[in-house]
Design an enzyme around this catalytic site. Sequence first.
Site, mmCIF file in Angstrom:
data_model
loop_
_atom_site.group_PDB
_atom_site.id
_atom_site.type_symbol
_atom_site.label_atom_id
_atom_site.label_comp_id
_atom_site.label_asym_id
_atom_site.label_seq_id
_atom_site.Cartn_x
_atom_site.Cartn_y
_atom_site.Cartn_z
ATOM 1 N N ASP A 48 0.867 -1.171 0.000
ATOM 2 C CA ASP A 48 0.000 0.000 0.000
ATOM 3 C C ASP A 48 0.907 1.224 0.000
ATOM 4 O O ASP A 48 1.436 1.625 1.034
ATOM 5 C CB ASP A 48 -0.900 -0.007 1.239
ATOM 6 C CG ASP A 48 -1.912 1.136 1.221
ATOM 7 O OD1 ASP A 48 -1.735 2.068 0.410
ATOM 8 O OD2 ASP A 48 -2.861 1.098 2.014
ATOM 9 N N LYS A 50 0.225 4.211 -0.307
ATOM 10 C CA LYS A 50 -0.320 5.394 0.350
ATOM 11 C C LYS A 50 0.061 5.442 1.828
ATOM 12 O O LYS A 50 -0.108 6.471 2.488
ATOM 13 C CB LYS A 50 -1.838 5.433 0.196
ATOM 14 C CG LYS A 50 -2.283 5.632 -1.254
ATOM 15 C CD LYS A 50 -3.795 5.700 -1.384
ATOM 16 C CE LYS A 50 -4.212 5.920 -2.831
ATOM 17 N NZ LYS A 50 -5.695 5.975 -2.972
ATOM 18 N N ARG A 73 1.806 6.079 -16.962
ATOM 19 C CA ARG A 73 1.940 7.288 -17.767
ATOM 20 C C ARG A 73 3.058 8.152 -17.173
ATOM 21 O O ARG A 73 3.334 8.087 -15.971
ATOM 22 C CB ARG A 73 0.645 8.102 -17.748
ATOM 23 C CG ARG A 73 -0.514 7.467 -18.467
ATOM 24 C CD ARG A 73 -1.563 8.514 -18.761
ATOM 25 N NE ARG A 73 -2.900 7.938 -18.872
ATOM 26 C CZ ARG A 73 -3.931 8.549 -19.436
ATOM 27 N NH1 ARG A 73 -3.789 9.768 -19.925
ATOM 28 N NH2 ARG A 73 -5.110 7.973 -19.493
ATOM 29 N N HIS A 114 -3.180 2.566 -27.259
ATOM 30 C CA HIS A 114 -2.909 1.138 -27.236
ATOM 31 C C HIS A 114 -2.055 0.779 -28.447
ATOM 32 O O HIS A 114 -1.814 1.610 -29.331
ATOM 33 C CB HIS A 114 -4.204 0.328 -27.222
ATOM 34 C CG HIS A 114 -4.806 0.183 -25.859
ATOM 35 N ND1 HIS A 114 -4.184 -0.515 -24.849
ATOM 36 C CD2 HIS A 114 -5.965 0.656 -25.334
ATOM 37 C CE1 HIS A 114 -4.924 -0.476 -23.756
ATOM 38 N NE2 HIS A 114 -6.008 0.236 -24.026
ATOM 39 N N ASP A 115 -1.633 -0.464 -28.481
ATOM 40 C CA ASP A 115 -0.744 -0.965 -29.534
ATOM 41 C C ASP A 115 -1.138 -0.441 -30.911
ATOM 42 O O ASP A 115 -0.305 0.057 -31.662
ATOM 43 C CB ASP A 115 -0.776 -2.498 -29.511
ATOM 44 C CG ASP A 115 0.081 -3.140 -30.593
ATOM 45 O OD1 ASP A 115 -0.293 -3.062 -31.777
ATOM 46 O OD2 ASP A 115 1.112 -3.735 -30.257
ATOM 47 N N ILE A 116 -2.415 -0.543 -31.245
ATOM 48 C CA ILE A 116 -2.877 -0.163 -32.586
ATOM 49 C C ILE A 116 -2.590 1.302 -32.886
ATOM 50 O O ILE A 116 -2.295 1.676 -34.021
ATOM 51 C CB ILE A 116 -4.379 -0.493 -32.737
ATOM 52 C CG1 ILE A 116 -4.814 -0.363 -34.195
ATOM 53 C CG2 ILE A 116 -5.235 0.382 -31.816
ATOM 54 C CD1 ILE A 116 -6.213 -0.880 -34.442
ATOM 55 N N ASP A 144 3.335 -3.523 -28.838
ATOM 56 C CA ASP A 144 3.417 -3.982 -27.450
ATOM 57 C C ASP A 144 4.617 -4.901 -27.229
ATOM 58 O O ASP A 144 5.409 -4.697 -26.307
ATOM 59 C CB ASP A 144 2.152 -4.755 -27.061
ATOM 60 C CG ASP A 144 0.999 -3.841 -26.674
ATOM 61 O OD1 ASP A 144 1.207 -2.627 -26.604
ATOM 62 O OD2 ASP A 144 -0.102 -4.358 -26.448
#
Length: 362
Positions: A48, A50, A73, A114-116, A144
Amino acid sequence: MGAMILADLGAEVVRIERKLAPGAKPASELFDPAIDILNRNRRVVTLDLKKPEGLAAARQLIAAADGLIEGYRPGVMERLGLGPDECLAANPRLVYGRMTGWGQTGPLASTAGHDINYLSLSGALHAIGEPGGKPVVPLNLVADCGGGAMLLVVGVLAALLEARSSGRGQVVDAAMTDGSALLMTMMYTLKAMGQWSQQRGSNLLDGGAHFYDTYRCADGKYVSIGPIEPQFYALFLHTAGITDPDFAQQWDRARWPELKARVAAHLATRPRDEWCELFAGSDACVAPVLDMDEAPKHPHNQARGTFIEVGGVTQPAPAPRFSRSTPARPVAPVPGVTDEGALAEWGFSPAAIEALKAAGAI
């Protein structure tokens, strides 16, 4: 996948998982964690972050590690208090691997994808598909897996080697878009030479050539053929029983569509396995297109141990192979439960582990 590859090759990998409240479920349920092959060979510590005790435990693990890899990110690890500045200050030799789609910088760095999407930006997706058709998604193998996981591993290993001589760690910014573009190097080379058309399905390696494509057989199954070199091409024609002199014009691109239709009609006259038996052991560059049930049963894959079974789940074996080193056989993951033995081996005393339990940090 990057962590799996490193673990397969003998690295000791500890996965830090989020400690969930009782009865809570992970945000993503795409994979069943109990049988997720990608998690194999990993020890798990649930923390945890936090709680101050949980964050301190994470920092202690990182301080003892050769490398760290994360897939958030940009900015998330910094907000958690586990960014590169903090981690490298505590462990100057640390290799800090960051896996994202768009990279740590650039106009798209903070956006989802995403990958695409990453594949689209690299020029790769545009190049894949049938003539006159739309771009075809090549699973998530290119961005990916190839441009992402594989190059993350390459970058981390390269940085680890460099740290041996410099004594300094660094950040590895592995972006799937960058990696996908790198995997297109050959196609960009051919384009620069004037040998690659932007029209899908019209080139040597995209199914445009009659001698480099997949063909449907009489039983509805497929074979792949790829006899590019003239001696292999001649052997393919001879073994397949194609005697029409028109096929001598192998490199006449204007005739490729016509010759492809004729090859298709010819290969449609027999079942797949009959063709494969005919071509077996030859240099004609013919192989069956196997599905995921058939592939583990193929004699070549069985001879090499290309697939294994772990925890009752059939899966690809670790690769590549080495002449001397033999990594341990993969073990199935045990998700969601802290491996107290891993904590102990990484420098946590019994009292420290009990304190983490008492604080609810693990």
